[in-house]
Motif scaffolding. Sequence first.
Motif, PDB file in Angstrom:
ATOM      1  N   ILE A 300      -0.603  -9.600   3.999  1.00 56.42           N
ATOM      2  CA  ILE A 300       0.035  -9.404   2.985  1.00 56.42           C
ATOM      3  C   ILE A 300       0.008  -7.589   2.517  1.00 56.42           C
ATOM      4  O   ILE A 300      -0.979  -7.801   2.669  1.00 56.42           O
ATOM      5  CB  ILE A 300      -0.552 -10.636   1.532  1.00 56.42           C
ATOM      6  N   THR A 301       0.389  -7.710   2.319  1.00 54.79           N
ATOM      7  CA  THR A 301       1.092  -5.830   1.871  1.00 54.79           C
ATOM      8  C   THR A 301       2.172  -5.261   1.173  1.00 54.79           C
ATOM      9  O   THR A 301       2.659  -6.657   0.557  1.00 54.79           O
ATOM     10  CB  THR A 301       0.937  -4.753   3.500  1.00 54.79           C
ATOM     11  N   ASP A 302       2.534  -4.734   1.120  1.00 52.04           N
ATOM     12  CA  ASP A 302       3.940  -3.686  -0.431  1.00 52.04           C
ATOM     13  C   ASP A 302       3.949  -3.268   1.063  1.00 52.04           C
ATOM     14  O   ASP A 302       5.391  -2.843   1.511  1.00 52.04           O
ATOM     15  CB  ASP A 302       3.155  -3.446  -1.013  1.00 52.04           C
ATOM     16  N   TYR A 303       4.184  -1.627   1.009  1.00 54.36           N
ATOM     17  CA  TYR A 303       5.003  -0.459   1.505  1.00 54.36           C
ATOM     18  C   TYR A 303       4.135   0.374   2.423  1.00 54.36           C
ATOM     19  O   TYR A 303       4.947   1.429   3.122  1.00 54.36           O
ATOM     20  CB  TYR A 303       5.556   0.671   0.195  1.00 54.36           C
ATOM     21  N   SER A 304       2.746  -0.749   3.090  1.00 51.29           N
ATOM     22  CA  SER A 304       2.108   0.362   4.218  1.00 51.29           C
ATOM     23  C   SER A 304       2.562   0.059   5.355  1.00 51.29           C
ATOM     24  O   SER A 304       2.866  -1.037   6.045  1.00 51.29           O
ATOM     25  CB  SER A 304       0.270  -0.414   3.784  1.00 51.29           C
ATOM     26  N   SER A 305       2.081   0.775   6.205  1.00 52.04           N
ATOM     27  CA  SER A 305       2.857   1.038   7.685  1.00 52.04           C
ATOM     28  C   SER A 305       1.794   0.389   8.204  1.00 52.04           C
ATOM     29  O   SER A 305       2.060  -0.065   9.710  1.00 52.04           O
ATOM     30  CB  SER A 305       2.485   2.648   8.088  1.00 52.04           C
ATOM     31  N   CYS A 306       0.998   0.121   7.825  1.00 50.58           N
ATOM     32  CA  CYS A 306       0.430  -1.141   8.914  1.00 50.58           C
ATOM     33  C   CYS A 306       1.217  -2.571   9.726  1.00 50.58           C
ATOM     34  O   CYS A 306       0.777  -3.109   9.904  1.00 50.58           O
ATOM     35  CB  CYS A 306      -1.189  -1.955   7.841  1.00 50.58           C
ATOM     36  N   MET A 307       1.936  -3.038   8.102  1.00 52.78           N
ATOM     37  CA  MET A 307       2.889  -3.756   8.013  1.00 52.78           C
ATOM     38  C   MET A 307       3.534  -3.511  10.285  1.00 52.78           C
ATOM     39  O   MET A 307       3.745  -4.461  10.858  1.00 52.78           O
ATOM     40  CB  MET A 307       4.335  -4.137   6.991  1.00 52.78           C
ATOM     41  N   PHE A 308       3.430  -1.955  10.529  1.00 52.97           N
ATOM     42  CA  PHE A 308       4.286  -2.098  11.890  1.00 52.97           C
ATOM     43  C   PHE A 308       3.417  -2.258  13.055  1.00 52.97           C
ATOM     44  O   PHE A 308       3.992  -2.748  14.317  1.00 52.97           O
ATOM     45  CB  PHE A 308       5.088  -0.774  11.540  1.00 52.97           C
ATOM     46  N   ASP A 309       2.212  -2.302  12.272  1.00 51.16           N
ATOM     47  CA  ASP A 309       0.980  -2.251  13.677  1.00 51.16           C
ATOM     48  C   ASP A 309       0.914  -4.075  13.411  1.00 51.16           C
ATOM     49  O   ASP A 309       0.701  -3.836  14.413  1.00 51.16           O
ATOM     50  CB  ASP A 309      -0.224  -1.343  12.839  1.00 51.16           C
ATOM     51  N   TYR A 310       1.058  -3.718  12.831  1.00 46.09           N
ATOM     52  CA  TYR A 310       0.262  -6.264  13.009  1.00 46.09           C
ATOM     53  C   TYR A 310       1.550  -6.763  13.003  1.00 46.09           C
ATOM     54  O   TYR A 310       1.002  -7.546  13.575  1.00 46.09           O
ATOM     55  CB  TYR A 310       0.631  -6.364  10.914  1.00 46.09           C
ATOM     56  N   ALA A 311       2.432  -6.061  13.231  1.00 47.95           N
ATOM     57  CA  ALA A 311       3.960  -6.917  13.948  1.00 47.95           C
ATOM     58  C   ALA A 311       3.737  -7.511  15.578  1.00 47.95           C
ATOM     59  O   ALA A 311       4.155  -7.979  16.124  1.00 47.95           O
ATOM     60  CB  ALA A 311       5.487  -5.887  13.730  1.00 47.95           C
ATOM     61  N   ILE A 312       2.990  -6.144  15.716  1.00 48.65           N
ATOM     62  CA  ILE A 312       2.884  -6.326  17.159  1.00 48.65           C
ATOM     63  C   ILE A 312       1.795  -7.617  18.007  1.00 48.65           C
ATOM     64  O   ILE A 312       2.209  -8.022  18.315  1.00 48.65           O
ATOM     65  CB  ILE A 312       1.580  -5.374  18.134  1.00 48.65           C
ATOM     66  N   LEU A 313       1.410  -8.499  16.391  1.00 55.07           N
ATOM     67  CA  LEU A 313       0.729  -9.488  16.822  1.00 55.07           C
ATOM     68  C   LEU A 313       1.468 -10.630  16.730  1.00 55.07           C
ATOM     69  O   LEU A 313       1.100 -11.709  17.122  1.00 55.07           O
ATOM     70  CB  LEU A 313      -0.150  -9.600  16.022  1.00 55.07           C
ATOM     71  N   ASN A 314       2.471 -10.401  16.216  1.00 47.57           N
ATOM     72  CA  ASN A 314       3.336 -12.155  16.165  1.00 47.57           C
ATOM     73  C   ASN A 314       2.832 -12.492  14.774  1.00 47.57           C
ATOM     74  O   ASN A 314       3.720 -13.709  15.020  1.00 47.57           O
ATOM     75  CB  ASN A 314       4.288 -12.619  17.198  1.00 47.57           C
ATOM     76  N   ARG A 315       2.583 -12.057  13.915  1.00 46.83           N
ATOM     77  CA  ARG A 315       1.872 -12.929  12.779  1.00 46.83           C
ATOM     78  C   ARG A 315       2.461 -13.008  12.011  1.00 46.83           C
ATOM     79  O   ARG A 315       3.674 -11.534  11.599  1.00 46.83           O
ATOM     80  CB  ARG A 315       0.160 -12.732  12.549  1.00 46.83           C
ATOM     81  N   PRO A 316       2.477 -13.685  10.737  1.00 46.38           N
ATOM     82  CA  PRO A 316       3.135 -13.543   9.579  1.00 46.38           C
ATOM     83  C   PRO A 316       2.705 -12.420   8.688  1.00 46.38           C
ATOM     84  O   PRO A 316       1.936 -12.019   8.261  1.00 46.38           O
ATOM     85  CB  PRO A 316       2.730 -14.589   8.882  1.00 46.38           C
ATOM     86  N   ILE A 317       3.929 -11.597   8.458  1.00 46.58           N
ATOM     87  CA  ILE A 317       4.102 -10.757   7.297  1.00 46.58           C
ATOM     88  C   ILE A 317       4.154 -11.538   5.813  1.00 46.58           C
ATOM     89  O   ILE A 317       5.684 -11.329   6.404  1.00 46.58           O
ATOM     90  CB  ILE A 317       3.965  -9.321   7.526  1.00 46.58           C
ATOM     91  N   PHE A 318       3.843 -11.052   5.089  1.00 43.10           N
ATOM     92  CA  PHE A 318       4.616 -11.425   3.456  1.00 43.10           C
ATOM     93  C   PHE A 318       4.342  -9.891   2.748  1.00 43.10           C
ATOM     94  O   PHE A 318       3.526  -9.145   2.863  1.00 43.10           O
ATOM     95  CB  PHE A 318       3.703 -12.320   2.665  1.00 43.10           C
ATOM     96  N   LEU A 319       5.429  -9.394   1.835  1.00 42.53           N
ATOM     97  CA  LEU A 319       5.070  -7.922   1.267  1.00 42.53           C
ATOM     98  C   LEU A 319       5.335  -8.622  -0.770  1.00 42.53           C
ATOM     99  O   LEU A 319       6.493  -9.280  -0.823  1.00 42.53           O
ATOM    100  CB  LEU A 319       6.381  -7.532   1.157  1.00 42.53           C
ATOM    101  N   LEU A 320       4.337  -8.270  -1.069  1.00 42.07           N
ATOM    102  CA  LEU A 320       4.275  -8.242  -2.747  1.00 42.07           C
ATOM    103  C   LEU A 320       4.379  -6.994  -3.098  1.00 42.07           C
ATOM    104  O   LEU A 320       3.481  -6.213  -3.130  1.00 42.07           O
ATOM    105  CB  LEU A 320       2.698  -9.067  -2.284  1.00 42.07           C
ATOM    106  N   CYS A 321       5.562  -6.522  -4.091  1.00 44.56           N
ATOM    107  CA  CYS A 321       5.707  -5.621  -4.221  1.00 44.56           C
ATOM    108  C   CYS A 321       6.199  -5.650  -5.490  1.00 44.56           C
ATOM    109  O   CYS A 321       7.429  -6.208  -6.090  1.00 44.56           O
ATOM    110  CB  CYS A 321       7.133  -5.462  -3.735  1.00 44.56           C
ATOM    111  N   HIS A 322       5.432  -5.397  -6.633  1.00 44.28           N
ATOM    112  CA  HIS A 322       5.516  -5.907  -7.828  1.00 44.28           C
ATOM    113  C   HIS A 322       5.958  -4.802  -8.347  1.00 44.28           C
ATOM    114  O   HIS A 322       6.838  -5.101  -9.937  1.00 44.28           O
ATOM    115  CB  HIS A 322       4.335  -6.419  -8.637  1.00 44.28           C
ATOM    116  N   ASP A 323       6.368  -3.658  -8.230  1.00 47.53           N
ATOM    117  CA  ASP A 323       6.825  -1.948  -8.321  1.00 47.53           C
ATOM    118  C   ASP A 323       8.109  -2.299  -8.034  1.00 47.53           C
ATOM    119  O   ASP A 323       8.502  -0.578  -7.550  1.00 47.53           O
ATOM    120  CB  ASP A 323       5.721  -1.559  -8.630  1.00 47.53           C
ATOM    121  N   LEU A 324       9.025  -3.289  -7.456  1.00 51.39           N
ATOM    122  CA  LEU A 324       9.748  -2.889  -6.359  1.00 51.39           C
ATOM    123  C   LEU A 324      10.029  -1.017  -6.350  1.00 51.39           C
ATOM    124  O   LEU A 324      10.797  -0.733  -5.634  1.00 51.39           O
ATOM    125  CB  LEU A 324      10.462  -3.733  -5.840  1.00 51.39           C
ATOM    126  N   GLU A 325      11.259  -1.633  -8.096  1.00 56.35           N
ATOM    127  CA  GLU A 325      12.588  -1.028  -8.427  1.00 56.35           C
ATOM    128  C   GLU A 325      11.849   0.656  -8.681  1.00 56.35           C
ATOM    129  O   GLU A 325      13.110   1.280  -7.913  1.00 56.35           O
ATOM    130  CB  GLU A 325      13.315  -1.964  -9.458  1.00 56.35           C
TER     131      GLU A 325
END
Length: 398
Positions: A300-325
Motif C-alpha cells: 500500500i503506497t501513494d505516489y512512491s516509486s517503490c510501486m514500480f520496483d514492487y511490480a516486479i513481484l507481480n503481487r497486489p499494489i493499492f494506492l491510498l491517496c487521501h490528498d490526490l487532487e
Amino acid sequence: MHIKTIIRTGIMFLFKLCPLKKRVFFSSFGGRQKSDSPLQIYRYMKRKYPETEVIFHWKRRKGDPIYFICYKIKFLFLQATSKVVVDNLSAGNMFPVNKRYSRRTAEVCSRLSGRRNQKYVTTWHGSPLKRIERDMKGSTISDCIIRQPMYAILGNTYTADILRHICFGKTQVELLGSARNDLLVNRTKKSIIAHKKKLGLPQNKMVALYAPTFRSNTDMTEKYVKPSGIEQISLIQFDKLFRVLAEKFNGEWVFVCRFHHMSVDKVDWERLEAEYSGQFINGNRHADIAEYLLCSDILITDYSSCMFDYAILNRPIFLLCHDLEHYRNEERGFYMDINSLPFPVAESFDELCNHIRNFDSDVYLEKLAQMKQKMGFCENGDATAKAGDFIYKLLEDT
C-alpha cells in the motif's frame, strides 16, 4: 547563494588540490543510508575486483554534531579525490541555472568544485511517478552545468527519458537494470524466509507493507512530515483492514510501516508503537526497502516509486491517496495519469477496503504486464554484475 553551497564549493575546491586516486567512491542518499543499488554494486566489486579500491561511506551515528562535521568533511574529501563517484541521487556536481543561481554562478561553482578527469555515475533511486527537479511545479530551472562526464544506470526506458530530460541531455544513460532489484527478480522461497528472519517479520503471517512518499523536498516541518505517512495511519482502522485482507487473501496479517528516508528521522516511533501496539511493525529498522518489498504480500503506497520496483513481484499494489487532487494539481503533479496504472486508487480508507474486496488478480496481472512493456522494463536479475563491470571499465579507462 545558499551558504551551504558556498561552504561545500569551497571545501571541494581545496580538496581539488589533492591528487585523484584510482578509487570508486560509493554513497546512498547523500551518505544517510547503507542501502540501495550503490551498496549492491559496491559489494559485487569488492568480491570480483579485490585489487581495486572501493569505498562505501555512510553516516553511522546520529545526533553528534562533532562526528557529523568530521564525517561530512571526510565524505567530501573522498568524493573529491576518487576517479569514479557513484551515488543514487543527482551524482555529484550538477549545478542548476535558476532564479537563485545565475548561469555565471553555476559555472563558477562547477569550475571550482568539479574535476574533468573524474566520472560520476548515478543509479537513481526509483522510477518517478511524481514530477522531479526541473519538472516540479514552480521550478525555475532553465539549464544545468555539469563539468564531469556523467552516467546514469537505470532499469527502464521510462526513467531514462525523464533523467535525460531533467539533465538537459547531458547524462549518458546505460540501461543495465537496477541493482537493488536483483533481489526481487532472483527471489526464492529460501531467500524470502531468510530475509523475514533478518527483518524480524513473522514467518507464519502475511505482510502488508505501507510505504508512503514524502510530501516536500525542502520543508522538514510538521506541516509536510505529518502527511508523509503519520496522518494516513490515523485514518486506518487496523481491525477492519486485517479482516478485509483475510477475507480476500486468507491468512493472518501484520502491518509494516516504512517511511520515506526524508521524513523517517522526524517520526516519533515510540509514540506510534504505543498508540498502535501490536498492530504495526517499524519498517525502518533496516535500511534497504528492497528487503521489505521482497517479504511483503501486498503493498500500500501513494505516489512512491517503490510501486514500480514492487511490480516486479507481480503481487497486489493499492494506492491510498487521501490528498490526490492537491498533490496532482498543486504540490508536484505526475508524469503519467495515476488512474491509468494497474494499481487501484483510493482517496479514503473505506474506498481502499472496497478495492481490496473487488481485486481481480487476472485483470491486474494483464494490466501489469502491459505497463511493464510500455515502461520498457529491463530487469533481468543481473543488473549488479553489469553495473559493477561497467564502473570497473570506467575506472580503468580514466
